[in-house]
Design a protein around this motif. Structure first.
Motif, PDB file in Angstrom:
ATOM      1  N   UNK A  12      38.494  -8.527   8.136  1.00  0.00           N
ATOM      2  CA  UNK A  12      37.794  -8.452   9.415  1.00  0.00           C
ATOM      3  C   UNK A  12      38.430  -9.408  10.402  1.00  0.00           C
ATOM      4  N   UNK A  13      38.931  -8.846  11.474  1.00  0.00           N
ATOM      5  CA  UNK A  13      39.560  -9.659  12.518  1.00  0.00           C
ATOM      6  C   UNK A  13      38.476 -10.199  13.429  1.00  0.00           C
ATOM      7  N   UNK A  14      38.435 -11.529  13.669  1.00  0.00           N
ATOM      8  CA  UNK A  14      37.406 -12.073  14.568  1.00  0.00           C
ATOM      9  C   UNK A  14      37.540 -11.500  15.963  1.00  0.00           C
ATOM     10  N   UNK A  15      36.401 -11.188  16.555  1.00  0.00           N
ATOM     11  CA  UNK A  15      36.385 -10.599  17.905  1.00  0.00           C
ATOM     12  C   UNK A  15      36.523 -11.723  18.926  1.00  0.00           C
ATOM     13  N   UNK A  16      37.550 -11.631  19.756  1.00  0.00           N
ATOM     14  CA  UNK A  16      37.748 -12.640  20.791  1.00  0.00           C
ATOM     15  C   UNK A  16      36.738 -12.447  21.903  1.00  0.00           C
ATOM     16  N   UNK A  17      36.325 -13.539  22.558  1.00  0.00           N
ATOM     17  CA  UNK A  17      35.368 -13.396  23.656  1.00  0.00           C
ATOM     18  C   UNK A  17      35.968 -12.597  24.801  1.00  0.00           C
ATOM     19  N   UNK A  18      35.131 -11.775  25.422  1.00  0.00           N
ATOM     20  CA  UNK A  18      35.606 -10.958  26.540  1.00  0.00           C
ATOM     21  C   UNK A  18      35.976 -11.840  27.727  1.00  0.00           C
ATOM     22  N   UNK A  19      37.057 -11.486  28.382  1.00  0.00           N
ATOM     23  CA  UNK A  19      37.493 -12.268  29.538  1.00  0.00           C
ATOM     24  C   UNK A  19      36.508 -12.134  30.693  1.00  0.00           C
ATOM     25  N   UNK A  20      35.816 -11.010  30.759  1.00  0.00           N
ATOM     26  CA  UNK A  20      34.865 -10.768  31.836  1.00  0.00           C
ATOM     27  C   UNK A  20      33.515 -10.379  31.248  1.00  0.00           C
ATOM     28  N   UNK A  21      32.452 -10.839  31.875  1.00  0.00           N
ATOM     29  CA  UNK A  21      31.121 -10.417  31.467  1.00  0.00           C
ATOM     30  C   UNK A  21      30.863  -9.002  31.979  1.00  0.00           C
ATOM     31  N   UNK A  22      29.761  -8.403  31.524  1.00  0.00           N
ATOM     32  CA  UNK A  22      29.432  -7.049  31.975  1.00  0.00           C
ATOM     33  C   UNK A  22      29.220  -7.012  33.486  1.00  0.00           C
ATOM     34  N   UNK A  23      28.564  -8.053  34.024  1.00  0.00           N
ATOM     35  CA  UNK A  23      28.355  -8.110  35.474  1.00  0.00           C
ATOM     36  C   UNK A  23      29.667  -8.262  36.215  1.00  0.00           C
ATOM     37  N   UNK A  24      30.564  -9.113  35.681  1.00  0.00           N
ATOM     38  CA  UNK A  24      31.858  -9.316  36.342  1.00  0.00           C
ATOM     39  C   UNK A  24      32.697  -8.044  36.320  1.00  0.00           C
ATOM     40  N   UNK A  25      32.650  -7.312  35.214  1.00  0.00           N
ATOM     41  CA  UNK A  25      33.382  -6.049  35.148  1.00  0.00           C
ATOM     42  C   UNK A  25      32.833  -5.053  36.165  1.00  0.00           C
ATOM     43  N   UNK A  26      31.494  -5.063  36.318  1.00  0.00           N
ATOM     44  CA  UNK A  26      30.879  -4.146  37.273  1.00  0.00           C
ATOM     45  C   UNK A  26      31.342  -4.453  38.688  1.00  0.00           C
ATOM     46  N   UNK A  27      31.277  -5.727  39.077  1.00  0.00           N
ATOM     47  CA  UNK A  27      31.664  -6.079  40.444  1.00  0.00           C
ATOM     48  C   UNK A  27      33.167  -6.019  40.650  1.00  0.00           C
ATOM     49  N   UNK A  28      33.922  -6.092  39.541  1.00  0.00           N
ATOM     50  CA  UNK A  28      35.373  -5.911  39.667  1.00  0.00           C
ATOM     51  C   UNK A  28      35.721  -4.467  39.996  1.00  0.00           C
ATOM     52  N   UNK A  29      34.759  -3.541  39.773  1.00  0.00           N
ATOM     53  CA  UNK A  29      35.008  -2.140  40.107  1.00  0.00           C
ATOM     54  C   UNK A  29      34.937  -1.887  41.608  1.00  0.00           C
ATOM     55  N   UNK A  30      34.530  -2.896  42.392  1.00  0.00           N
ATOM     56  CA  UNK A  30      34.538  -2.758  43.840  1.00  0.00           C
ATOM     57  C   UNK A  30      35.959  -2.990  44.354  1.00  0.00           C
TER      58      UNK A  30
END
Length: 530
Positions: A12-30
């Motif tokens: 099992x490969x450890x999951x690295x923390x996401x560079x962006x949160x869900x909110x940040x990804x959403x606002x990055x779509x602007x």
């Protein structure tokens, strides 16, 4: 009775923390912001959108037009939410003209109601820009003008004279007056279906009014019976916002936001993230923090579609710039990503491979439809395709797992590497180490059979996950085949690349160690100071 042979458990490969949160990804779509300067760099003090989706559930009236109303000094700009271009402009010049403070277009798109610095409340025909009605009852600037959420001829206004008034478009005078605030009334809104009104004042209070009750007959009446609820805050109230449902009210006082429960008649909680006075509030689907070069005076979130998704984020600043960020739809984002892949393939000289992949994707469309059909019967029942025929068979185990059971260690490693499954390769290497068979699996190889292993090491050696396992594998390869360096050009190139990758990793590790040492010194100094 022999024990059942179970498949080898994958690592099992450890999951690295996401560079962006869900909110940040959403606002990055602007998309990148569109900047529109105002005339003479006048501050943009009010933004209000009237989109079709906003009023879909509020009334049976379907808007014929929707606008984003921008208020700047003596000018009202009406922008199209679709093109973001100006379609109308209301301007009143001259020495006696008064600056506008607020503007809202009625939900049918035909009439705009305005509040002025002189205290006048005006309504304009958006097509001809002619004044339809003008009321002069307020004695000081009017900062709030809003249409009733259901009644097409009803409106409200709030003024620095401390009063709240309701208007009926055919009437020559206000139909209701609310007295009670002891200072400027700078914000107000209808609640729910419009039977109640909420206002905020510089007297640090938020009042909820019931216009069906007499609001008072004189400016000196400070105990109006129409005030059904009152909240005391710790700073002048600059903005209020009714959340969907009409049971929760949000007020901005100073740098804090108060969330108020109108059913229980009590505050729910307080939020504080801003460093200076909050001037405007709007409802958005997600949370984000965006920095602007000038103080923000006004904002609104324009929604669109049946789900009322955020489409435009409009922000007006003190410097006179209107910033509009547009959220890209899913189809546009997919097309943009595909275009980026195409340009990357073109720059790397792999455009032919990219075109072949695209052709395969198009060809697989019919295959996917057929696979998803349980029983596809052609015309005349001549052709029958059972889409689930292959699924009834049991899942076949990994081929390298079978080779491991037969103690064919070299074959198991080759099968895993050739599969391209990184998890499978790490699983096989881990199993070989546990069985002390890694050296056996790597022995007696030529340059052709070593090439896939070296290629995998060069690709993943700089990844810190399972670095000990990869380093041990690389060291063993060098130990077994160091004497062959210089015999094969391709083998030498692979070893040289591995050397460069390891050297880069060592340089990164050295920099990290230096930083760690500096942090340790700082911690030690901090401990001695205490």
């Amino acid at each position: 009775m022999a024990a059942e042979v179970t498949p080898l458990e994958q690592v099992r490969v450890p999951v690295a923390p996401s560079a962006l949160t869900a909110d940040q990804k959403y606002w990055a779509s602007f998309s990148s912001q569109l900047l529109l300067p105002s005339q003479n760099s006048a501050p943009i003090i009010n933004i209000y959108s009237s989109s079709a989706s906003q009023y879909k559930s509020a009334s049976s009236v379907t808007p014929t037009s929707s606008y984003i109303a921008i208020t700047t000094s003596q000018r009202i700009q009406l922008l199209s939410p679709q093109t973001l271009k100006q379609v109308k402009s209301i301007t009143r010049g001259g020495t006696n003209s008064s600056p506008y403070h607020s503007a809202q277009v009625r939900r049918d798109g035909r009439i705009c109601i305005l509040g002025t610095d002189s205290g006048q409340v005006q309504t304009y025909d958006t097509n001809s820009r002619a004044i339809l009605k003008q009321w002069d009852e307020h004695k000081q600037p009017v900062w709030v003008t809003k249409w009733h959420p259901k009644d097409l001829i009803g409106a409200m206004s709030c003024s620095d004279d401390g009063t709240v008034r309701l208007w009926d478009l055919p009437s020559e005078a206000s139909t209701w007056k609310g007295y009670g605030h002891r200072d400027y009334v700078r914000c107000g809104t209808f609640l729910g279906d419009g039977n109640l009104i909420a206002t905020g004042s510089y007297d640090q209070t938020i009042r909820v009014w019931d216009p069906r009750i007499d609001g008072g007959n004189s400016e000196g009446n400070t105990s109006s019976r129409a005030t059904v609820m009152q909240f005391k805050l710790k700073a002048p109230v600059e903005a209020i916002l009714a959340l969907p449902g009409g049971n929760t009210l949000v007020g901005a006082a100073g740098e804090k936001i108060a969330v108020l429960d109108l059913v229980a008649g009590r505050p729910l909680h307080s939020m504080q993230n801003h460093q200076k006075t909050i001037t405007s509030l709007a409802v958005a689907s997600h949370v984000a923090g965006i920095k602007y070069p000038s103080p923000v005076l006004s904002l609104d979130v324009v929604t669109a579609g049946p789900q009322k998704e955020d489409r435009h984020l409009c922000v007006g600043t003190q410097s006179g710039l209107l910033s509009i960020r547009t959220r890209l739809t899913e189809s546009v984002m997919k097309a943009r990503k595909e275009k980026e892949k195409e340009m990357t393939a073109l720059m790397e000289g792999k455009i032919d491979e990219y075109d072949q992949r695209q052709q395969k994707k198009k060809g697989r469309g019919w295959e996917k439809r057929l696979r998803g059909t349980k029983d596809y019967i052609g015309e005349g029942a001549d052709i029958i395709i059972d889409g689930d025929a292959g699924r009834k068979r049991g899942k076949k185990g990994a081929t390298w797992d079978v080779a491991l059971r037969k103690l064919q260690y070299g074959l198991a490693l080759d099968l895993a590497v050739n599969s391209g499954d990184n998890i499978g390769i790490l699983t096989v290497l881990t199993a070989l180490v546990h069985r002390s068979a890694l050296k056996t699996a790597l022995s007696d190889r030529d340059s052709h059979t070593l090439k896939p292993i070296l290629k995998w090491l060069n690709k993943h050696i700089m990844n810190m996950q399972f670095i000990r396992l990869k380093a041990d594998t690389a060291m063993l390869v060098l130990e077994l085949y160091a004497e062959r360096i210089g015999e094969n050009l391709e083998f030498d190139e692979q070893i040289k690349e591995l050397h460069n990758k390891v050297r880069q990793s060592c340089e990164v590790a050295q920099s990290c160690l230096g930083t760690l040492g500096m942090i340790s010194l700082l911690e030690a100094d901090g401990g001695s100071d205490r």
